[in-house]
Structure formats: structure tokens, C-alpha cells
Design a protein around this motif. Structure first.
Motif, PDB file in Angstrom:
ATOM      1  N   THR A 100      10.336 -93.548  -3.818  1.00  0.00           N
ATOM      2  CA  THR A 100       9.367 -92.449  -3.814  1.00  0.00           C
ATOM      3  C   THR A 100       8.204 -92.756  -4.749  1.00  0.00           C
ATOM      4  OG1 THR A 100      10.447 -91.294  -5.635  1.00  0.00           O
ATOM      5  CG2 THR A 100      11.243 -90.821  -3.400  1.00  0.00           C
ATOM      6  N   HIS A 101       7.131 -91.975  -4.619  1.00  0.00           N
ATOM      7  CA  HIS A 101       6.003 -92.136  -5.534  1.00  0.00           C
ATOM      8  C   HIS A 101       6.454 -91.880  -6.972  1.00  0.00           C
ATOM      9  CE1 HIS A 101       2.665 -91.423  -2.287  1.00  0.00           C
ATOM     10  NE2 HIS A 101       3.475 -92.418  -2.010  1.00  0.00           N
ATOM     11  N   ARG A 102       7.262 -90.841  -7.175  1.00  0.00           N
ATOM     12  CA  ARG A 102       7.751 -90.543  -8.526  1.00  0.00           C
ATOM     13  C   ARG A 102       8.625 -91.679  -9.043  1.00  0.00           C
ATOM     14  NH1 ARG A 102       8.646 -85.896 -11.701  1.00  0.00           N
ATOM     15  NH2 ARG A 102       6.789 -85.089 -10.644  1.00  0.00           N
ATOM     16  N   GLY A 103       9.431 -92.243  -8.156  1.00  0.00           N
ATOM     17  CA  GLY A 103      10.313 -93.327  -8.556  1.00  0.00           C
ATOM     18  C   GLY A 103       9.572 -94.601  -8.942  1.00  0.00           C
ATOM     19  N   ARG A 104       8.352 -94.761  -8.441  1.00  0.00           N
ATOM     20  CA  ARG A 104       7.545 -95.946  -8.741  1.00  0.00           C
ATOM     21  C   ARG A 104       6.542 -95.692  -9.861  1.00  0.00           C
ATOM     22  NH1 ARG A 104       8.020 -99.880  -4.790  1.00  0.00           N
ATOM     23  NH2 ARG A 104       6.109-100.885  -5.510  1.00  0.00           N
ATOM     24  N   SER A 105       6.646 -94.570 -10.524  1.00  0.00           N
ATOM     25  CA  SER A 105       5.701 -94.201 -11.584  1.00  0.00           C
ATOM     26  C   SER A 105       5.643 -95.251 -12.691  1.00  0.00           C
ATOM     27  CB  SER A 105       6.100 -92.864 -12.209  1.00  0.00           C
ATOM     28  OG  SER A 105       5.996 -91.812 -11.290  1.00  0.00           O
ATOM     29  N   LEU A 106       4.470 -95.322 -13.313  1.00  0.00           N
ATOM     30  CA  LEU A 106       4.292 -96.162 -14.495  1.00  0.00           C
ATOM     31  C   LEU A 106       4.599 -95.302 -15.716  1.00  0.00           C
ATOM     32  CD1 LEU A 106       3.231 -98.941 -15.572  1.00  0.00           C
ATOM     33  CD2 LEU A 106       0.989 -97.843 -15.767  1.00  0.00           C
ATOM     34  N   ILE A 107       5.540 -95.756 -16.544  1.00  0.00           N
ATOM     35  CA  ILE A 107       5.922 -95.022 -17.753  1.00  0.00           C
ATOM     36  C   ILE A 107       5.204 -95.647 -18.953  1.00  0.00           C
ATOM     37  CG2 ILE A 107       7.831 -94.225 -19.186  1.00  0.00           C
ATOM     38  CD1 ILE A 107       7.815 -93.172 -16.288  1.00  0.00           C
ATOM     39  N   LEU A 108       4.533 -94.816 -19.737  1.00  0.00           N
ATOM     40  CA  LEU A 108       3.762 -95.271 -20.898  1.00  0.00           C
ATOM     41  C   LEU A 108       4.314 -94.628 -22.164  1.00  0.00           C
ATOM     42  CD1 LEU A 108       0.219 -94.510 -19.414  1.00  0.00           C
ATOM     43  CD2 LEU A 108       1.492 -96.630 -19.176  1.00  0.00           C
ATOM     44  N   LYS A 109       4.367 -95.411 -23.238  1.00  0.00           N
ATOM     45  CA  LYS A 109       4.772 -94.863 -24.528  1.00  0.00           C
ATOM     46  C   LYS A 109       3.711 -95.211 -25.553  1.00  0.00           C
ATOM     47  CE  LYS A 109       9.731 -95.034 -23.624  1.00  0.00           C
ATOM     48  NZ  LYS A 109      11.052 -95.603 -24.037  1.00  0.00           N
ATOM     49  N   TYR A 110       3.104 -94.169 -26.128  1.00  0.00           N
ATOM     50  CA  TYR A 110       2.015 -94.363 -27.082  1.00  0.00           C
ATOM     51  C   TYR A 110       2.064 -93.309 -28.179  1.00  0.00           C
ATOM     52  CZ  TYR A 110      -2.636 -93.750 -29.062  1.00  0.00           C
ATOM     53  OH  TYR A 110      -3.671 -93.579 -29.940  1.00  0.00           O
ATOM     54  N   GLY A 111       2.041 -93.763 -29.415  1.00  0.00           N
ATOM     55  CA  GLY A 111       1.954 -92.854 -30.554  1.00  0.00           C
ATOM     56  C   GLY A 111       3.024 -91.777 -30.579  1.00  0.00           C
ATOM     57  N   GLY A 112       4.232 -92.094 -30.149  1.00  0.00           N
ATOM     58  CA  GLY A 112       5.310 -91.114 -30.136  1.00  0.00           C
ATOM     59  C   GLY A 112       5.337 -90.246 -28.905  1.00  0.00           C
ATOM     60  N   ASP A 113       4.334 -90.385 -28.034  1.00  0.00           N
ATOM     61  CA  ASP A 113       4.283 -89.602 -26.803  1.00  0.00           C
ATOM     62  C   ASP A 113       4.701 -90.460 -25.613  1.00  0.00           C
ATOM     63  OD1 ASP A 113       3.337 -87.133 -27.828  1.00  0.00           O
ATOM     64  OD2 ASP A 113       1.327 -87.990 -28.004  1.00  0.00           O
TER      65      ASP A 113
END
Length: 202
Positions: A100-113
Motif C-alpha cells: 500500500t501507499h502507507r506501507g511504502r512510506s518514507l520514515i524520517l527521524k529528526y530532532g527527536g521527532d
């Protein structure tokens, strides 16, 4: 500082100054965050592509792709890429086998967020910053309309945003997001193979 943000639009621009690298991108003005400019550079015989966003009250962010595949592209891709906001490295991960589109999402981690970049379709995407104990998070929707020099991106913000939210959302207007959908990943792969084979003939 978290700020309620009105929608704004980024319009296409192009620079053709003699003796300088040709540049293009999108620019516009947010009432709350000031002038915002996304820049891509045309390069030849390169093995890297970079997109940058800067201006107003947002931190400068850069997205760079490296590798031979960039020779067949006009914008950096999500493959073999590096993302920075200011001097900070942003960790990125995604499931290339997602259905799915959600399943292919790019996950980002920045500054604790933690952020999630998800395709709505080929010409629209949404950036979500997850809520925590102190903040309800934010949802930024970006929609692309028009073609060529009439192409523009309209950015709509739900809840209260910070500068990094706007910088990241605008930055991805200048990034090839095709692999966020299964069809887009297939099309992108075929296109790269074709363009690389054509260049190899010269």
C-alpha cells in the motif's frame, strides 16, 4: 515555535545565467514563514543530484542522491540518498516491498521527532509529524498541479507547524518520489534503464 499556518503555493522558476550552473525549482511566500525557495541544479555527466530548500523562518534542508542511477534523472531519488536539516543528519528508512501507499512510506527521524512521508497519488503527498505527550503533531499536504513552467505546488497545513515541518514538506517537491507507490517504482525503474542504455550509445 508552533504556528498556525495558512496555505501557500510554490511556483516554478528557472535560472539561465551565463557561466553559472542552470538551476530551477519552485518558490513562494508563506505568511508565517516568509519566502521559501526550492532549488534543483542541472548537471551533466554527474553521479549526484541535490535539492535544497531555504528562506524565511525555516531551517535550510538538503536532499542528495549519489550513484550512477542519477545520470538518468533530473531530480534526486529516494535511493542512495542523504537528507540534512541544518547541520543535522535525518535518518530515513522505508519498506521497498510495501504493498500500500502507507506501507511504502518514507520514515524520517529528526530532532527527536518522527515523520512519515506518504504518497496520496503520483502528484500529491502528505507529511505527518507524529504526536507526543507535549505536541499534537502536524499534517502537511502538498499537491502538484500544472505542467512544465506552469507546474506549482500548493501546501496546506493542518494543526500547528514549526519551521522544520515546512522545510521538509517543501523540499520533497524537488525530489523524485516515484518509489513511494508500486506503479511509480516500476515506471521509474524502466525509465532509468532506458535512459542509461541510450546514454551508453554516445
Amino acid at each position: 515555535m508552533h504556528t498556525a499556518t495558512a496555505p501557500f503555493t510554490l511556483h516554478y522558476w528557472k535560472q539561465r545565467d551565463k557561466g553559472a550552473k542552470r538551476q530551477y525549482g519552485w518558490q513562494g511566500t508563506s505568511e508565517e514563514f516568509g519566502d521559501i525557495k526550492v532549488t534543483n541544479q542541472y548537471q551533466s555527466h554527474h553521479e549526484s543530484l541535490t535539492t535544497e530548500v531555504r528562506g524565511g523562518s525555516i531551517p535550510t534542508a538538503t536532499f542528495e542522491s549519489r550513484g550512477i542511477h542519477t545520470a538518468a534523472m533530473s531530480r534526486p531519488s529516494l535511493n542512495r540518498s542523504t537528507l540534512r536539516v541544518g547541520d543535522a543528519h535525518v535518518y530515513m528508512t522505508r519498506n521497498r516491498l510495501g504493498v500500500t501507499h502507507r506501507g511504502r512510506s518514507l520514515i524520517l527521524k529528526y530532532g527527536g521527532d518522527k515523520y512519515q512521508l506518504t504518497a496520496i497519488n503520483r502528484r500529491a503527498y502528505v507529511l505527518r509529524r507524529e504526536a507526543d505527550d507535549e505536541d499534537p503533531g502536524v499534517i502537511v499536504t502538498v499537491r502538484e498541479t500544472g505542467l512544465g513552467s506552469r507546474k506549482k505546488f500548493t501546501i496546506t497545513i493542518a494543526k500547528r507547524a514549526v519551521g522544520a515541518d515546512i522545510a521538509l514538506a517543501a523540499l520533497f517537491a524537488g525530489v523524485d518520489r516515484a518509489t513511494l507507490t508500486r506503479r511509480g517504482a516500476v515506471r521509474a525503474g524502466i525509465s532509468r534503464v532506458f535512459r542509461l542504455s541510450m546514454e551508453a550509445q554516445y
